[in-house]
Design an enzyme around this catalytic site. Structure first.
Site, short mmCIF file in Angstrom:
data_model
loop_
_atom_site.label_atom_id
_atom_site.label_comp_id
_atom_site.label_asym_id
_atom_site.label_seq_id
_atom_site.Cartn_x
_atom_site.Cartn_y
_atom_site.Cartn_z
CG HIS A 185 -0.31 0.20 2.52
ND1 HIS A 185 0.22 -0.84 3.24
CD2 HIS A 185 -0.07 1.31 3.26
CE1 HIS A 185 0.75 -0.39 4.37
NE2 HIS A 185 0.59 0.92 4.40
C1 UD1 Z 1 -2.49 5.45 5.67
C2 UD1 Z 1 -1.23 6.07 6.30
C3 UD1 Z 1 -0.08 5.07 6.18
C4 UD1 Z 1 -0.46 3.73 6.77
C5 UD1 Z 1 -1.75 3.23 6.16
C6 UD1 Z 1 -2.18 1.99 6.88
C7 UD1 Z 1 -0.91 8.50 6.17
C8 UD1 Z 1 -0.20 9.58 5.46
N1 UD1 Z 1 -0.84 7.27 5.59
O1 UD1 Z 1 -2.23 5.26 4.29
O2 UD1 Z 1 1.04 5.58 6.88
O3 UD1 Z 1 0.58 2.82 6.51
O4 UD1 Z 1 -2.77 4.23 6.31
O5 UD1 Z 1 -3.11 1.25 6.15
O6 UD1 Z 1 -1.53 8.73 7.18
N2 UD1 Z 1 -9.59 4.41 1.52
C9 UD1 Z 1 -10.79 3.77 1.45
N3 UD1 Z 1 -11.37 3.35 2.62
C10 UD1 Z 1 -10.80 3.55 3.83
C11 UD1 Z 1 -9.59 4.23 3.89
C12 UD1 Z 1 -8.99 4.65 2.73
O7 UD1 Z 1 -11.34 3.57 0.37
O8 UD1 Z 1 -11.39 3.12 4.85
C13 UD1 Z 1 -8.95 4.82 0.26
C14 UD1 Z 1 -9.31 6.22 -0.17
O9 UD1 Z 1 -9.39 6.23 -1.55
C15 UD1 Z 1 -8.12 7.04 0.27
C16 UD1 Z 1 -6.97 6.06 0.10
O10 UD1 Z 1 -7.53 4.80 0.43
O11 UD1 Z 1 -7.97 8.20 -0.49
C17 UD1 Z 1 -5.79 6.34 1.00
O12 UD1 Z 1 -6.18 6.47 2.36
P1 UD1 Z 1 -5.29 7.34 3.39
O13 UD1 Z 1 -5.81 7.19 4.75
O14 UD1 Z 1 -5.15 8.73 2.85
O15 UD1 Z 1 -3.87 6.73 3.25
P2 UD1 Z 1 -3.41 5.19 3.26
O16 UD1 Z 1 -2.81 4.85 1.96
O17 UD1 Z 1 -4.53 4.36 3.77
N1 UDP Z 2 -3.54 -6.17 8.65
C1 UDP Z 2 -4.79 -6.75 8.75
N2 UDP Z 2 -5.42 -7.13 7.60
C2 UDP Z 2 -4.87 -6.96 6.36
C3 UDP Z 2 -3.58 -6.35 6.28
C4 UDP Z 2 -2.95 -5.96 7.44
O1 UDP Z 2 -5.31 -6.95 9.85
O2 UDP Z 2 -5.49 -7.32 5.37
C5 UDP Z 2 -2.88 -5.72 9.89
C6 UDP Z 2 -1.49 -6.23 10.15
O3 UDP Z 2 -1.52 -7.49 10.79
C7 UDP Z 2 -0.92 -5.14 11.04
C8 UDP Z 2 -1.56 -3.87 10.49
O4 UDP Z 2 -2.73 -4.31 9.79
O5 UDP Z 2 -1.34 -5.32 12.38
C9 UDP Z 2 -0.62 -3.16 9.56
O6 UDP Z 2 -1.32 -2.14 8.94
P1 UDP Z 2 -0.89 -1.52 7.54
O7 UDP Z 2 -0.01 -2.46 6.81
O8 UDP Z 2 -2.13 -1.06 6.88
O9 UDP Z 2 -0.10 -0.21 8.00
P2 UDP Z 2 1.42 0.09 8.36
O10 UDP Z 2 1.81 -0.82 9.46
O11 UDP Z 2 2.23 -0.06 7.11
O12 UDP Z 2 1.40 1.52 8.76
#
Ligand code: UD1
Ligand code: UDP
Length: 376
Positions: free
Chosen positions: A211
């Site tokens: 991601h």
């Molecule tokens: C965010 C965090 C990242 C973290 C990740 C965990 C920041 C800058 N990024 O990234 O550090 O590793 O979460 O998963 O805070 N979206 C949905 N449904 C949701 C959430 C998001 O559809 O419930 C989609 C939307 O299109 C959104 C995109 O995902 O624009 C990105 O979501 P966002 O929270 O901005 O950043 P992540 O890539 O999820």
């Molecule tokens: N995780 C989960 N389901 C998934 C992918 C990840 O429960 O399909 C959990 C994973 O075990 C860990 C956390 O989500 O506890 C990590 O989140 P993510 O990779 O979104 O964010 P990051 O750690 O990179 O910020």
């Protein structure tokens, strides 16, 4: 005298695993007599599979406050959290705000609270990738610069914060609350039926999560990664629970057809925590660009190829099962061939779990908070 109030801020998926153990400790009768702990959910992640599922699996109560922030640009998301969280702080007057990790909700809540003169403690402080093109690195640096107390998961975090002149007496190496959650959920994960549901067998599949914007927002990079994973399905099944950011891009770049053309490429919605733990425990190896997954695979002793040029969690490579694979075609193909042959650590040192990753970090944090953070 009212009890001092602690607000813990969660927003995105990895935050829930970091706060759940703290909430459990603060809910014990001894703690309840001394402090009140409330969870604030910013709503940065809002899909059921990215949010509600974790409250269920981690047995967390509904958040006391839900800010409904949703998606947006970095500035929009950060600003909206600040505006809404400020109202919560003014109304509830917390004695301490706890923030975790490195997402936009983390820096937004920190900035808001510190400007109101409310002390902030950062859980998972001090991690540094050294890569300022990562939004999380900027969030980490800014959060630590403002925080009053730092709770650190690994020695590199201590070293980084001392180098940045963080006040030594407010810096605590406590271990990893994410690993507390892992210990909590393992018994349930052992009972999970997700492997059967997906039609895969233990140790006969690779588990993938992607991601990071650097891997999934660029069409050429995402196509190259998906093509390599597709080719790997000739050797073993690939299970790929897809993050919403990645799902959108797979659709936009027309890459779903390639995935669907291999019956051994198993694309799923984001998994709940218990199911995902079960998938990690039983994977032959994991490929990821996640922060948390690097730590969990190390705690589980499952080999992990991290498709990034840097890691802010070097203990997972030093002690654990993590291998950094800068995500070029050549590097990934070599790493994949080695992984399929069962070749991982090349230094001959047996993998181990970093110090204090023992499931008790939240207890240590709560004890320090009572002793150090509420008396000033
Ligand atoms: C965010 C965090 C990242 C973290 C990740 C965990 C920041 C800058 N990024 O990234 O550090 O590793 O979460 O998963 O805070 N979206 C949905 N449904 C949701 C959430 C998001 O559809 O419930 C989609 C939307 O299109 C959104 C995109 O995902 O624009 C990105 O979501 P966002 O929270 O901005 O950043 P992540 O890539 O999820
Ligand atoms: N995780 C989960 N389901 C998934 C992918 C990840 O429960 O399909 C959990 C994973 O075990 C860990 C956390 O989500 O506890 C990590 O989140 P993510 O990779 O979104 O964010 P990051 O750690 O990179 O910020």
């Amino acid at each position: 005298m009212p009890k001092p109030l602690i607000l813990s801020v969660v927003g995105a998926r990895p935050n829930f695993m970091k706060v759940a153990p703290l909430h459990r400790v603060f809910a014990t009768p001894e703690m309840l007599a001394l402090v009140e702990h409330r969870i604030v959910h910013t709503g940065q992640h809002y899909d059921a599979a990215m949010s509600d599922a974790f409250f269920h699996d981690l047995e967390m109560p509904e958040p006391a406050y839900f800010l409904g922030i949703g998606s947006g640009s970095h500035a929009e998301q950060t600003a909206r959290v600040m505006m809404e969280f400020e109202k919560v702080c003014l109304e509830s007057k917390p004695a301490l705000v706890l923030v975790v990790g490195d997402v936009n909700s983390t820096i937004a809540a920190t900035l808001t609270a510190t400007k109101l003169g409310i002390p902030v403690a950062h859980v998972e402080a001090g991690l540094r990738s050294g890569d300022r093109t990562m939004p999380e690195e900027l969030n980490r640096i800014a959060t630590d610069a403002l925080s009053d107390y730092a709770f650190v998961t690994e020695q590199s975090g201590m070293d980084n914060l001392l180098r940045e002149n963080f006040r030594k007496e407010r810096l605590f190496l406590v271990g990893n609350t994410m690993i507390d959650s892992l210990h909590f959920a393992l018994p349930k994960a052992r009972q999970a039926s997700i492997l059967n549901e997906l039609g895969v067998a233990s140790k006969e599949y690779a588990l993938v999560t992607l991601h990071r914007p650097s891997n999934v927002d660029d069409v050429a990079q995402l196509r190259a990664l998906i093509t390599m994973l597709f080719e790997a399905t000739s050797e073993c099944a690939v299970v790929f629970p897809v993050h919403p950011r990645t799902r959108k891009n797979l659709e936009r770049f027309g890459l779903l057809n390639l995935i669907e053309s291999s019956p051994r490429f198993v694309l799923t919605e984001p998994q709940g925590y218990v199911n995902f733990l079960a998938l990690m425990m039983n994977a032959r190896f994991v490929m990821t660009d996640s922060g948390g997954v690097q730590e969990e695979t190390t705690a589980l002793g499952v080999p992990c190829l991290t498709l990034r040029t840097t890691t802010e969690r070097p203990a997972t490579c030093e002690y654990g099962t993590n291998i950094l694979v800068p995500p070029t075609q050549e590097n990934i193909q070599t790493a994949l061939q080695n992984a399929l042959k069962g070749v991982f650590r090349t230094d001959g040192v047996p993998a181990s779990v970093p110090p204090l990753w023992d499931g008790k970090a939240a207890e240590r944090i709560a004890t320090i908070i009572l002793r150090e953070c509420l008396s000033h």
